[in-house]
Design a protein around this motif. Structure first.
Motif, PDB file in Angstrom:
ATOM      1  N   ILE A  95       1.031  -1.371   0.496  1.00 56.03           N
ATOM      2  CA  ILE A  95      -0.116   0.128   0.022  1.00 56.03           C
ATOM      3  C   ILE A  95       1.163   1.279   0.290  1.00 56.03           C
ATOM      4  N   GLN A  96       2.185   1.220   0.933  1.00 55.58           N
ATOM      5  CA  GLN A  96       3.138   2.184   0.669  1.00 55.58           C
ATOM      6  C   GLN A  96       3.294   2.360  -0.557  1.00 55.58           C
ATOM      7  N   SER A  97       3.231   1.478  -1.243  1.00 56.11           N
ATOM      8  CA  SER A  97       4.740   1.761  -1.874  1.00 56.11           C
ATOM      9  C   SER A  97       3.468   2.028  -3.872  1.00 56.11           C
ATOM     10  N   SER A  98       2.356   1.992  -3.868  1.00 57.41           N
ATOM     11  CA  SER A  98       1.283   1.985  -4.382  1.00 57.41           C
ATOM     12  C   SER A  98       0.929   3.622  -4.840  1.00 57.41           C
ATOM     13  N   ASN A  99       0.093   3.791  -5.997  1.00 60.83           N
ATOM     14  CA  ASN A  99       0.388   5.197  -6.520  1.00 60.83           C
ATOM     15  C   ASN A  99      -1.275   5.674  -6.487  1.00 60.83           C
ATOM     16  N   GLU A 100      -2.013   4.496  -5.552  1.00 58.35           N
ATOM     17  CA  GLU A 100      -3.736   4.765  -5.857  1.00 58.35           C
ATOM     18  C   GLU A 100      -4.092   5.561  -5.031  1.00 58.35           C
ATOM     19  N   ASN A 101      -3.384   5.747  -3.723  1.00 56.71           N
ATOM     20  CA  ASN A 101      -4.484   6.610  -2.990  1.00 56.71           C
ATOM     21  C   ASN A 101      -2.680   7.244  -2.417  1.00 56.71           C
ATOM     22  N   ARG A 102      -3.071   8.904  -2.830  1.00 56.40           N
ATOM     23  CA  ARG A 102      -2.304   9.743  -2.793  1.00 56.40           C
ATOM     24  C   ARG A 102      -1.441  10.373  -0.970  1.00 56.40           C
ATOM     25  N   THR A 103      -2.751  10.242   0.109  1.00 58.70           N
ATOM     26  CA  THR A 103      -2.189  10.751   1.058  1.00 58.70           C
ATOM     27  C   THR A 103      -2.478   9.672   2.005  1.00 58.70           C
ATOM     28  N   SER A 104      -1.479  10.191   3.429  1.00 50.98           N
ATOM     29  CA  SER A 104      -2.037   9.276   4.305  1.00 50.98           C
ATOM     30  C   SER A 104      -2.830   8.335   5.025  1.00 50.98           C
ATOM     31  N   LEU A 105      -3.902   8.788   4.676  1.00 49.41           N
ATOM     32  CA  LEU A 105      -4.976   8.607   5.082  1.00 49.41           C
ATOM     33  C   LEU A 105      -5.966   7.791   4.594  1.00 49.41           C
ATOM     34  N   GLY A 106      -5.512   8.154   3.540  1.00 47.35           N
ATOM     35  CA  GLY A 106      -6.465   6.882   2.050  1.00 47.35           C
ATOM     36  C   GLY A 106      -5.536   5.323   2.077  1.00 47.35           C
ATOM     37  N   LYS A 107      -4.157   5.878   2.587  1.00 45.98           N
ATOM     38  CA  LYS A 107      -3.733   4.732   2.502  1.00 45.98           C
ATOM     39  C   LYS A 107      -3.726   4.378   3.532  1.00 45.98           C
ATOM     40  N   ALA A 108      -4.096   4.310   4.868  1.00 41.85           N
ATOM     41  CA  ALA A 108      -4.733   4.091   5.915  1.00 41.85           C
ATOM     42  C   ALA A 108      -5.480   2.863   5.827  1.00 41.85           C
ATOM     43  N   ARG A 109      -6.849   3.969   5.481  1.00 40.29           N
ATOM     44  CA  ARG A 109      -8.014   3.643   4.611  1.00 40.29           C
ATOM     45  C   ARG A 109      -8.491   1.788   3.859  1.00 40.29           C
ATOM     46  N   SER A 110      -7.261   2.130   2.693  1.00 42.35           N
ATOM     47  CA  SER A 110      -6.920   0.543   2.056  1.00 42.35           C
ATOM     48  C   SER A 110      -6.890  -0.450   2.637  1.00 42.35           C
ATOM     49  N   PHE A 111      -5.732  -0.124   4.193  1.00 43.87           N
ATOM     50  CA  PHE A 111      -5.088  -0.635   4.653  1.00 43.87           C
ATOM     51  C   PHE A 111      -6.640  -1.615   5.896  1.00 43.87           C
ATOM     52  N   ILE A 112      -7.382  -0.957   6.015  1.00 41.73           N
ATOM     53  CA  ILE A 112      -8.043  -0.855   7.001  1.00 41.73           C
ATOM     54  C   ILE A 112      -9.340  -2.570   6.147  1.00 41.73           C
ATOM     55  N   ARG A 113      -9.175  -1.522   4.918  1.00 44.61           N
ATOM     56  CA  ARG A 113     -10.288  -1.940   3.840  1.00 44.61           C
ATOM     57  C   ARG A 113     -10.290  -3.702   3.586  1.00 44.61           C
ATOM     58  N   THR A 114      -7.996  -3.983   3.538  1.00 42.14           N
ATOM     59  CA  THR A 114      -8.221  -4.677   2.487  1.00 42.14           C
ATOM     60  C   THR A 114      -8.443  -5.903   3.917  1.00 42.14           C
ATOM     61  N   ALA A 115      -7.950  -5.571   5.082  1.00 39.78           N
ATOM     62  CA  ALA A 115      -7.645  -5.634   6.503  1.00 39.78           C
ATOM     63  C   ALA A 115      -9.485  -6.970   6.974  1.00 39.78           C
ATOM     64  N   LEU A 116     -10.316  -5.892   6.123  1.00 32.94           N
ATOM     65  CA  LEU A 116     -11.752  -5.724   6.561  1.00 32.94           C
ATOM     66  C   LEU A 116     -12.110  -7.462   5.626  1.00 32.94           C
ATOM     67  N   MET A 117     -11.780  -7.484   4.480  1.00 24.77           N
ATOM     68  CA  MET A 117     -11.932  -8.706   3.703  1.00 24.77           C
ATOM     69  C   MET A 117     -10.814  -9.926   3.364  1.00 24.77           C
ATOM     70  N   THR A 118      -9.800  -9.843   4.882  1.00 24.34           N
ATOM     71  CA  THR A 118      -8.489 -10.418   5.108  1.00 24.34           C
ATOM     72  C   THR A 118      -9.255 -11.447   6.253  1.00 24.34           C
ATOM     73  N   HIS A 119     -10.502 -10.995   7.063  1.00 24.57           N
ATOM     74  CA  HIS A 119     -10.877 -11.434   8.439  1.00 24.57           C
ATOM     75  C   HIS A 119      -9.453 -10.885   9.027  1.00 24.57           C
ATOM     76  N   SER A 120      -8.802 -10.179   8.948  1.00 27.23           N
ATOM     77  CA  SER A 120      -6.988  -9.639   9.542  1.00 27.23           C
ATOM     78  C   SER A 120      -6.272  -8.653  10.053  1.00 27.23           C
ATOM     79  N   LEU A 121      -8.097  -7.970  10.126  1.00 28.12           N
ATOM     80  CA  LEU A 121      -8.305  -6.283  11.439  1.00 28.12           C
ATOM     81  C   LEU A 121      -7.680  -6.828  11.997  1.00 28.12           C
ATOM     82  N   GLY A 122      -8.812  -7.799  12.751  1.00 29.21           N
ATOM     83  CA  GLY A 122      -8.425  -7.845  14.538  1.00 29.21           C
ATOM     84  C   GLY A 122      -6.981  -7.855  14.804  1.00 29.21           C
TER      85      GLY A 122
END
Length: 592
Positions: free
Chosen positions: A87-114
């Motif tokens: 996510i850090q190296s990806s250019n899809e999300n420009r801001t740190s807030l967008g990268k953090a949201r992308s991380f949370i969404r991916t963790a939710l889909m993989t059931h790894s957020l907890g």
């Protein structure tokens, strides 16, 4: 403020638990997607919780305080490290807030957020580094409730769209649009080059700038005073860069070389600008030649008109002759018409001639002004080029000096290396000498050991002498024992003397009784006492009178410091020194 932060933390955790319950109800109908309102509410609340009570930065340029930086730091060596790097190296999300949201969404889909959140919260030092002690992550009970709520999401199927843009807001997801990317901020060198290009553009003729030029004007676009000041500022900037380059040369030859190359490029750019101005001057000169050609054409037209007039004169004369043949009236009329035509023609030619002359003079003046202005500009630029060449020469001399200094330093280093090698050889010699001294020392120690053996033998003889001395001390102890016997006899005598003194004390007590019996009825009056019976000091304002309650005599306060119990009193009464000393004897006698 503390209780308010604690209340906010508890409220956020309660709202997260309620949103998880709402997600359970929606999950019964099918997989959770981006259209799920309960999941969107959960994401918003989780983001608020992660942003709850960050610590302030320690400095203006200190580390960034947001929960994306917290995830990067806390999960650096964990199972989430690969996902974070992606996510850090990806250019899809420009801001740190967008990268953090992308991380949370991916963790939710993989059931790894907890599990990710639990690993992050177990790093206590990192949590303390990012969050204040009022944060819910610093309160164990609230952290456990939050983790329990997040772990419940592992029981539901979550299917989110990876193509949504989460930089702007959450949960209002918008399709990705890269047209609004923030433009890259130009560097200092790019800004400097942009300013130079603007200067050169403003100095270029209108034809080079793409604008329309007035065909009636022949002057160049002038170099204003502000542009000259900008050129001077550019020159000063180049001088400062030169000084910086010299300073940087002491640290790195590579930086100095790049700076010199930049100065050379700028000098080449200035030379190209001078060449451009010279071309513009040639073009203006061609325009002036064109104007002169037009003037010559106007003069040619004037000559043609004069020739035409000369051609008309014979015709006019023929008309006059014809008019004379027809009659005097026609001749007079023809002469009047001829005179009017001549006057009108002359006026027209004079007007054309004056206009052509004025235009020619104006063109000459404009050409002269343009020429002078170009000469001044060219002189300024040549002076600047000369200055830059001198600066380059100075830089080359400085470079040669630095190179010579480098060679000198290298030679000094070589000499130091030779000196170092000589020192090493000298140290080797000293080491060998030390080894020799150590061998000598070992021999000396062996001699000392032999001397120590002899000393032990001598000490054995001294021990024998000490044994003899012990025998003499034993005899002395016997003598002391005899003296102890004598002291015991003296102690018996002291006991006998004590009995004798006891008898004397009884006699004194009898005498005291007699004294009391003789004086108890006599209470000395204050008027008869002028001085203390003990210290013989006279009474006064500071020395008061006090009666001894035993003998009734008057003493001062210092001579009656004691108190004793009397048979007639329930509390201790004041007594003088002699009466107080006899009280124990009296009491023991009374007891007997």
């Amino acid at each position: 403020q503390l209780w308010w932060c604690a209340l906010m933390a508890a409220t956020l955790v309660s709202q997260l638990e309620q949103s998880v319950e709402a997600i359970k109800r929606e999950a019964a109908a099918g997989p959770l997607t981006d259209s799920s309102e309960a999941l969107s509410d959960f994401c918003i609340l989780l983001e608020r919780a992660l942003n709850h009570v960050f610590k302030n930065r320690t400095a203006v340029l200190g580390e960034k305080r947001d929960f994306w930086a917290f995830f990067l730091t806390a999960l650096e060596k964990s199972s989430a490290q690969m996902l974070l790097k992606k996510i850090q190296s990806s250019n899809e999300n420009r801001t740190s807030l967008g990268k953090a949201r992308s991380f949370i969404r991916t963790a939710l889909m993989t059931h790894s957020l907890g599990s990710y959140l639990q690993e992050a919260l177990q790093k206590k030092k990192i949590v303390e580094q990012f969050y204040s002690h009022e944060s819910m992550f610093r309160v164990e009970s609230l952290s456990l409730r939050l983790l329990d709520a997040v772990y419940h999401l592992s029981d539901f199927k979550i299917d989110l769209d990876d193509s949504l843009n989460v930089d702007d807001s959450w949960p209002s997801f918008q399709p990705k649009d890269f047209s609004s990317l923030t433009p890259r901020r130009p560097t200092a060198d790019e800004i400097s080059l942009t300013d130079q290009s603007q200067i050169f553009t403003s100095m270029a003729p209108p034809s080079e700038m793409g604008g329309t030029s007035d065909t009636g004007s022949t002057a160049l676009d002038p170099v204003t005073a502000g542009e000259i000041e900008r050129l001077r500022a550019e020159r000063d900037q180049l001088a400062r860069e030169r000084d910086d380059a010299i300073k940087d040369k002491q640290d790195s030859d590579g930086v100095w070389t790049s700076t010199v190359a930049s100065l050379k490029d700028k000098a080449v750019a200035l030379r190209e600008r001078v060449a451009t101005l010279e071309k513009a001057h040639a073009a203006e000169k061609d325009r002036a030649d064109t104007l002169q050609a037009a003037r010559a054409a106007d003069l040619q037209q004037l000559e043609t008109a004069k020739a035409r007039l000369n051609e008309l004169e014979p015709q006019l004369h023929a008309s006059i002759a014809s008019a004379e043949a027809t009659g005097a009236a026609a001749l007079a009329q023809a002469e009047a018409q001829h005179t009017a035509a001549m006057r009108e023609t002359e006026k027209k030619f004079e007007t054309l001639l004056e206009a052509a002359v004025r235009r020619a003079h104006a063109a000459e003046e404009m050409l002269a002004a343009a020429t002078e202005e170009f000469k001044e500009t060219a002189a300024v630029l040549r002076e600047q080029v000369s200055t830059l060449e001198q600066q380059l020469a100075t830089e080359r001399a400085s470079a040669a000096s630095l190179e010579q200094r480098y060679n000198d330093e290298k030679a000094i280093t070589s000499r130091q290396a030779a000196t170092h090698q000589a020192a090493i050889e000298e140290l080797k010699a000293v080491h060998l000498q030390a080894i020799k001294l150590q061998d000598d020392r070992i021999g000396s120690l062996q001699q000392q050991i032999a001397a120590s053996t002899a000393a032990q033998t001598r000490q054995a003889g001294e021990l024998t002498g000490l044994q003899t001395l012990l025998a003499s001390e034993t005899e002395r102890a016997k003598i002391l024992a005899a003296k102890v016997d004598q002291l015991e006899k003296a102690l018996v005598k002291v006991g006998e003397d004590k009995f004798k003194y006891w008898s004397q004390n009884e006699t004194l007590a009898e005498l005291h009784d007699q004294l009391v019996s003789t004086t108890s009825a006599e209470w000395q009056s204050d008027e008869t006492a002028t001085a203390c019976l003990g210290c013989k000091q006279e009474f006064g304002l500071l020395r008061r009178k006090h009666h001894c309650r035993v003998c009734g005599k008057i003493f001062c306060d210092a001579c009656t410091p004691h108190k004793t119990m009397l048979s007639s009193s329930k509390t201790p009464e004041r007594a003088c020194g002699p009466c107080f000393a006899l009280q124990p004897l009296l009491k023991s006698k009374a007891a007997t």
